[in-house]
Design an enzyme around this catalytic site. Structure first.
Site, PDB file in Angstrom:
ATOM      1  N   GLU A  88      13.945  69.974  68.247  1.00 13.71           N
ATOM      2  CA  GLU A  88      13.926  68.543  67.914  1.00 13.71           C
ATOM      3  C   GLU A  88      13.521  67.719  69.137  1.00 13.71           C
ATOM      4  OE1 GLU A  88      17.540  66.059  66.548  1.00 13.71           O
ATOM      5  OE2 GLU A  88      16.468  66.541  64.701  1.00 13.71           O
ATOM      6  N   HIS A  93      18.872  95.969  65.168  1.00  9.73           N
ATOM      7  CA  HIS A  93      18.814  96.669  63.886  1.00  9.73           C
ATOM      8  C   HIS A  93      18.268  95.766  62.811  1.00  9.73           C
ATOM      9  CE1 HIS A  93      21.201  99.968  65.608  1.00  9.73           C
ATOM     10  NE2 HIS A  93      21.737  98.989  66.313  1.00  9.73           N
ATOM     11  N   LYS A 135      13.439  61.910  55.883  1.00 13.89           N
ATOM     12  CA  LYS A 135      14.495  61.091  55.274  1.00 13.89           C
ATOM     13  C   LYS A 135      13.878  60.111  54.283  1.00 13.89           C
ATOM     14  CE  LYS A 135      17.859  61.126  59.103  1.00 13.89           C
ATOM     15  NZ  LYS A 135      18.502  60.319  60.170  1.00 13.89           N
TER      16      LYS A 135
HETATM   17  O1  LIG Z   1      24.743  61.802  63.921  1.00 15.19           O
HETATM   18  P1  LIG Z   1      23.814  61.269  62.847  1.00 15.19           P
HETATM   19  O2  LIG Z   1      23.299  59.908  63.118  1.00 15.19           O
HETATM   20  O3  LIG Z   1      24.414  61.419  61.475  1.00 15.19           O
HETATM   21  O4  LIG Z   1      22.485  62.207  62.889  1.00 15.19           O
HETATM   22  C1  LIG Z   1      22.622  63.575  62.615  1.00 15.19           C
HETATM   23  C2  LIG Z   1      21.374  64.271  63.107  1.00 15.19           C
HETATM   24  O5  LIG Z   1      20.204  63.768  62.448  1.00 15.19           O
HETATM   25  C3  LIG Z   1      19.190  63.532  63.421  1.00 15.19           C
HETATM   26  O6  LIG Z   1      19.148  62.168  63.694  1.00 15.19           O
HETATM   27  C4  LIG Z   1      17.852  63.972  62.897  1.00 15.19           C
HETATM   28  O7  LIG Z   1      17.879  65.339  62.663  1.00 15.19           O
HETATM   29  C5  LIG Z   1      19.619  64.319  64.637  1.00 15.19           C
HETATM   30  O8  LIG Z   1      18.995  63.915  65.817  1.00 15.19           O
HETATM   31  C6  LIG Z   1      21.097  64.072  64.593  1.00 15.19           C
HETATM   32  O9  LIG Z   1      21.832  64.985  65.412  1.00 15.19           O
END
Ligand SMILES: O=P(O)(O)OC[C@H]1O[C@](O)(CO)[C@@H](O)[C@@H]1O
EC number: 5.3.1.9
Length: 532
Positions: A321, A350, A454
């Site tokens: 990420e 394995h 998202k």
């Molecule tokens: O802590 P939040 O804002 O719920 O985000 C959860 C996760 O989603 C992200 O924003 C995107 O994967 C991550 O960087 C973060 O750890």
């Protein structure tokens, strides 16, 4: 190279941290002196970038944020009064945990909190899960359960396993943004189960979120048991040394101050602006060499210690990420990144080590060697050989077998898995990712690609609402394409089909009529739903 030359190379490039008893060995990576020399200018810039970052520069320019996870273990480094905020949170964690363990903070329906239910995802889960697996005592002060997804069956499994113990369960809801759908869904599902059991959710709930977030507002409105702040200058994937990781670790009885000490000691070592004596710089050099600065080879993580099983999952987020970015800081399209996978040795020997040894050479391995086998003595499984000797032999043997077939590897060695060495390992990789990001000129501290996913998920939910409105108005079956048309989704028939197929499978008032092998010819009918 012959054995003598390799042994010399091992010693020439060996890094050893005396206080942590930690070694980094990059001798089995095939770079030469000219390559190292060619990278010195990039490392000079990387060291300067890192010094500026720690001094409070806007090191995350895309989000106009500072990057302060190193301050979490050395608050005096933090600019302005941020250091005081950090120590205040640490003291609040200590005080809260002490009261929970003493029973002075207790649930209304039981004498003591005995379980932890951690609800969070990504950096709000992976660090706590890794540390819990690595460090939780055999008989922890509290048992911990994790909810890190929006899978209804998965949520039910955790809640059913907790069962009647929910009355003595402390629920940690962790979300920096306070708006991540999966975490919000988990919270609502837990709250629903609490209410179904006649339990008072707010008095069991703890929020770990940024002040001002939706969850912060909800916590205040509903009067939850406690709240611990997250800072906007700590990213999710580097938040293990904040309340995100430290609260649950401390509740488990893990020495979080020792974790912080180990991380701070490693930070001091990785702050040295000299490639050869900086363990994080050595890792970044090895990664850059392996993948030609373009991630051309995957990072295979092979800790030869069961308790470090989840380290690779933790590193998948920290590395991928951070480094998996479309554009560099100058706006050039670079599609950067390093893929991470692996579980543990010797178990993985394995599974896929066959391909590592003989197959496509698209990786470099990272072995994590833990010298201490166990608490106490071992039996002999063969004359003069114990189980731990075999584990050590398998690690050394696999490293040699890979190298003999031109497959490269790094080896990190620690004496024992402790809060201090786990804190140091986390800090080592946080810094290595940061330095590597400078080498390849990218912002390691934002995650634009995730936002795209998202948004796409939100549009599917919106489309589903439109489809349900159409179907509920049906007084006779309609062709799938007509339903899509009526939902204003003529060009999204496949999405409409997949939404309807999922709804039909879950008794949500939909029936699909016709041959499932030719979905375009299906008819859609409303069905009296057993649900509301
Ligand atoms: O802590 P939040 O804002 O719920 O985000 C959860 C996760 O989603 C992200 O924003 C995107 O994967 C991550 O960087 C973060 O750890």
């Amino acid at each position: 190279m012959n054995a003598t030359e390799l042994w010399q190379r091992y010693e020439d490039w060996l890094y050893y941290h005396d206080g942590l008893e930690l070694y980094v060995d990059i001798s089995r990576m095939g770079f030469d002196a000219a390559f190292v020399e060619s990278l010195q200018p990039k490392f000079a810039k990387a060291f300067a970038d890192m010094a500026a970052l720690e001094a409070g520069a806007i090191a995350n320019p895309d989000e106009d944020r500072m990057v302060g996870h190193y301050w979490l273990r050395d608050p005096d480094l933090a600019p302005d009064d941020l250091g005081q905020e950090i120590t205040t949170v640490l003291d609040e964690i200590d005080d809260f945990v002490q009261q929970v363990h003493a029973g002075t903070i207790k649930p209304a329906e039981a004498d003591q909190f005995t379980r932890i239910l951690s609800v969070g995802i990504g950096g709000s889960a992976l660090g706590p899960e890794f540390v819990s697996e690595a460090l939780a005592p055999i008989n922890p002060k509290m048992d911990i359960y994790f909810m890190d997804n929006t899978d209804p069956a998965g949520l039910d499994l955790v809640l059913d396993r907790l069962g009647d113990d929910l009355k003595s369960t402390l629920v940690l809801i962790t979300s920096k943004s306070g708006g991540t759908p999966e975490t919000r869904n988990g919270m609502l599902e837990v709250k629903h189960r609490f209410e179904a059991l006649g339990l008072d959710f707010p008095s069991h709930a703890v929020a770990i979120t940024m002040i001002g977030s939706k969850m912060d507002e909800l916590e205040r409105m509903e009067g939850w048991l406690a709240e611990f702040p997250m800072f906007d200058w700590v990213g999710g994937r580097t938040s293990e040394m904040s309340a995100v990781g430290l609260l649950s670790a401390s509740l488990l009885g893990i020495d979080i101050r020792s974790m912080l000490v180990g991380a701070k000691e490693m930070d001091a070592a990785t702050r040295v602006a000299d490639l050869k004596t900086n363990p994080a710089a050595l890792l970044a050099l090895a990664w850059y060499y392996a993948g030609n600065g373009q991630g051309e080879k995957d990072m295979v993580m092979l800790p030869y210690k069961d308790s470090l099983l989840l380290f690779s999952r933790y590193l998948q987020q920290l590395v991928m990420e951070s480094l998996g970015k479309e554009k560099d800081l100058d706006g050039n399209v670079v599609h950067q990144g390093i893929a991470v996978y692996g579980n543990k040795g010797s178990t993985d020997q394995h599974a896929y080590v066959q391909q590592l040894r003989e197959g496509v050479p698209n990786f470099f391995a990272t072995f994590i060697e833990v010298l201490k086998d166990r608490e106490g003595p071992s039996i002999e499984v063969e004359p003069d050989a114990t189980s731990g000797d075999f584990l050590n032999g398998f690690l050394q043997g696999t490293r040699a077998a890979l190298y003999d077939n031109q497959r490269e590897s790094i080896t990190i060695t620690i004496n024992e898995v402790t809060p201090r060495t786990v804190g140091a390992l986390i800090a080592l990789y946080e810094r290595a990712v940061g330095l590597y990001a400078s080498l390849v000129n990218i912002n390691a501290y934002h995650q634009p690609g995730v936002e795209a996913g998202k948004k796409a998920a939100a549009s599917i939910i919106d489309l589903q609402r439109r489809v349900l409105t159409v179907v509920r108005s049906l007084d006779q079956p309609l062709p799938l394409a007509t339903v899509a048309d009526k939902a204003g989704a003529t060009d999204q028939v496949e999405s409409v089909y997949k939404i309807l197929r999922h709804l039909a499978a879950n008794n949500r008032g939909i029936t699909l009529q016709g041959d499932r092998r030719t979905p375009s010819k299906l008819n859609v009918a409303a069905k009296a739903s057993s649900e509301s």
